[in-house]
Design a protein around this motif. Structure first.
Motif, short mmCIF file in Angstrom:
data_model
loop_
_atom_site.label_atom_id
_atom_site.label_comp_id
_atom_site.label_asym_id
_atom_site.label_seq_id
_atom_site.Cartn_x
_atom_site.Cartn_y
_atom_site.Cartn_z
N ALA A 10 35.99 -24.08 4.88
CA ALA A 10 35.38 -25.06 3.98
C ALA A 10 35.67 -24.69 2.54
O ALA A 10 35.77 -23.51 2.19
CB ALA A 10 33.88 -25.14 4.23
N ASP A 50 32.23 -28.91 4.74
CA ASP A 50 31.32 -28.61 5.85
C ASP A 50 29.87 -28.94 5.50
O ASP A 50 28.94 -28.20 5.82
CB ASP A 50 31.43 -27.14 6.27
CG ASP A 50 30.94 -26.90 7.70
OD1 ASP A 50 30.65 -27.89 8.41
OD2 ASP A 50 30.85 -25.72 8.11
N VAL A 56 31.74 -28.52 11.27
CA VAL A 56 33.19 -28.55 11.47
C VAL A 56 33.61 -27.43 12.41
O VAL A 56 33.12 -26.31 12.32
CB VAL A 56 33.91 -28.38 10.11
CG1 VAL A 56 35.42 -28.36 10.31
CG2 VAL A 56 33.51 -29.48 9.15
#
Length: 329
Positions: A10, A50, A56
């Motif tokens: 992320a 995220d 995710v």
């Protein structure tokens, strides 16, 4: 071989990476598509960081919308053939499928025939915006003549779609925007009224426009400290649909005002519509009819090239666009 965009952690737009990959043959109920254009959505920015509605799974792809040409079909697929022009509608988890790629594979239920009146770029822009607005305003609220609909963040693609769908249904859309800079554009896009929330008193303006009744529906993607004003601007027993969280500040609830107004506050997601076969088909039929009649029109802010996807996400996060951002191949 196809270039697709993936990310392994992320972060900011710089985490997006181009990966050269072999695209496998589609599964029995899948369709493989050579992509011509991709619609860009706020959800994909949240996915990249995220901070979306599901966690995710890395390494991850991203993307909900695309338009292109069928490259291959699975053994159980009927209704589509190689060479068909098609669109992809948001109706799957990005942990399973994605659209940021030169060639992509998606489930057949997410594929619809390309509207002949639209370019690939236009078609890639319409499904998230119009289906999101349709599900709340038409399917659930059933707005119509005599209803006032408040649309915060009205210059976003979904906000503009809500304005058009409210008009299409005979309701009166009231666009909310921070300053008067986009007022002319919003009026031209179909807003019956535009309120610059940093320049005038929001509640007073809504009550003036509605003859003191308030708005029956608020279609809200922001939240944050101004949320109590939306409750105050509601009609008695009005409805607020919360479909986004653009503000990172705390969202207070005005308890006494809620007791007085007795509103319904609903968390809302496109998945209620696009995730159900019957509802999805009804939405597609409604949107196609609106596009064919000219009542619903794609509004594209800017197009980018696929190679510039990191810059696309930076532009998206500046919140300055009016309408949809689209990437073309």
């Amino acid at each position: 071989m196809s270039r697709v965009i993936k990310f392994t952690k992320a972060g900011g737009p710089e985490v997006l990476e181009f990966v050269e990959t072999t695209v496998p043959a589609p599964g029995p109920t899948e369709v493989r598509i050579k992509v011509k254009a991709i619609g860009i959505n706020r959800a994909e920015s949240m996915w990249r960081t995220d901070k979306y509605v599901e966690p995710v799974k890395f390494p991850a792809g991203l993307g909900y919308e695309a338009a292109g040409i069928v490259d291959a079909v699975g053994s159980d697929v009927t209704g589509f053939a190689v060479g068909d022009e098609v669109n992809v509608i948001p109706s799957f988890s990005m942990n399973q499928y994605f659209t940021y790629g030169e060639v992509i594979t998606v489930p057949v239920y997410a594929v619809v025939t390309h509207p002949k009146s639209l370019s690939f770029a236009q078609a890639a822009s319409v499904w998230m915006m119009f289906m999101t607005a349709y599900g709340a305003l038409i399917e659930d609220a059933k707005v119509g003549k005599g209803d006032f609909v408040l649309v915060p963040a009205a210059s976003s693609s979904v906000g503009l779609a809500a304005i058009q769908i409210a008009n299409y249904a005979g309701a009166t859309p009231i666009a909310l925007t921070r300053t008067s800079a986009k007022k002319k554009q919003l009026l031209e896009a179909g807003a019956a009224h535009v309120i610059a929330t940093e320049e005038v008193d929001l509640v007073q303006e809504v009550m003036r426009i509605t003859d003191g009744k308030g708005a029956r529906v608020v279609f809200e993607p922001v939240g944050g400290p101004n949320f109590p004003k939306l409750i105050s601007a509601l009609a008695f027993q009005g409805i607020v649909y919360i479909y986004g969280a653009l503000s990172e500040s705390v969202t207070p609830l005005p308890l006494l005002e809620m007791i007085a107004k007795m509103p319904t506050i609903k968390g809302y997601s496109i998945w209620l519509t696009s995730g159900d076969e019957t509802r999805r088909k009804a939405a597609v039929k409604y949107i196609l009819k609106g596009l064919e009649s000219g009542a619903l029109k794609p509004i594209i802010d800017r197009t980018f090239k696929f190679d510039d996807m990191a810059e696309v996400h930076r532009y998206l996060e500046n919140n300055g666009q009016f309408g949809k951002i689209v990437v073309t191949m």
